[in-house]
Design an enzyme around this catalytic site. Structure first.
Site, PDB file in Angstrom:
ATOM      1  CD  GLU A  44      -2.146   1.458   3.136  1.00  0.00           C
ATOM      2  OE1 GLU A  44      -3.007   2.142   3.059  1.00  0.00           O
ATOM      3  OE2 GLU A  44      -2.398   0.373   3.233  1.00  0.00           O
ATOM      4  CE  LYS A 134      -5.869   1.535   7.829  1.00  0.00           C
ATOM      5  NZ  LYS A 134      -5.321   2.482   7.124  1.00  0.00           N
TER       6      LYS A 134
END
Length: 215
Positions: A44, A134
């Site tokens: 990411e 998340k």
């Protein structure tokens, strides 16, 4: 295989996503390259990095053919989502729930890892169509909190981001998380002496710990 399914399979098989949040594009790219050499297949690149979209584009163009999924992080709205998708991002990560961002990603069949914390937020994020939830901010509750919310919500694919270390990665998986996000342990390993080989070594060590924790 469908591209979205392939990306989700990559994340599932690795059990972890590397969060690259650094001060410059050059540094982020060097760290990402070293981590890929160490075995990471899902990275990411956060939009907090100056020039992050260009970094995503370069890394994706180079490594996607080899099965490495380069994603974009800190994606806060649909405009940013579309820009990152056009640059080649294969998954999008946000610290909060933004239904428009998720809709944009789903429109182009790009997986999302969307942030939530409370049980209500976790369920709303799942209902909005996020592929992975998340858990953020992770440090606020730690493993004990993840275990508590997963007791009634074990069907949700939850991934903590932050606070995951070699010492506690086994505890996270024992609590029932679907995967973990890791940052500083790997991305800042070079700071001891400026040697990026340390990042590669840290990546290998962390991924080995994840594999052992999932056995």
């Amino acid at each position: 295989m469908n591209k979205k399914l392939r990306t989700l399979q990559t994340i599932h098989e690795q059990g972890s996503v590397l969060i690259v949040r650094l001060d410059s594009a050059e540094l982020a790219e060097q760290v990402a390259e070293a981590a890929i050499e160490g075995g990471f297949r899902a990275l990411e690149i956060t939009l907090s990095i100056p020039g992050a979209v260009e970094v995503i584009h370069r890394l994706a163009a180079k490594h996607a053919p080899n099965g490495v999924a380069i994603g974009a992080g800190t994606v806060l709205d649909e405009h940013s989502a579309y820009e990152c998708i056009r640059a080649g991002a294969e998954f999008l990560v946000s610290p909060q729930l933004n239904p428009a961002m998720i809709r944009t990603a789903n429109r182009y069949q790009v997986p999302t890892i969307s942030g939530a914390y409370t049980p209500t937020e976790l369920l709303e994020t799942a209902e909005a169509g996020a592929d992975i939830i998340k858990l953020f901010p992770t440090e606020a509750g730690g493993v004990a909190y993840a275990k508590a919310v997963l007791a009634p919500l074990a069907h949700l694919p939850i991934m903590p981001a932050g606070g995951v270390t070699l010492d506690n990665v086994g505890d996270w998986f024992a609590a029932g998380v679907a995967g973990v996000g890791v940052g500083s342990y790997v991305t800042k390993a070079w700071q001891a002496d400026g040697d990026f080989a340390r990042v590669t070594e840290a990546a290998r060590t962390f991924l080995t710990a994840v594999a052992e924790a999932r056995q």
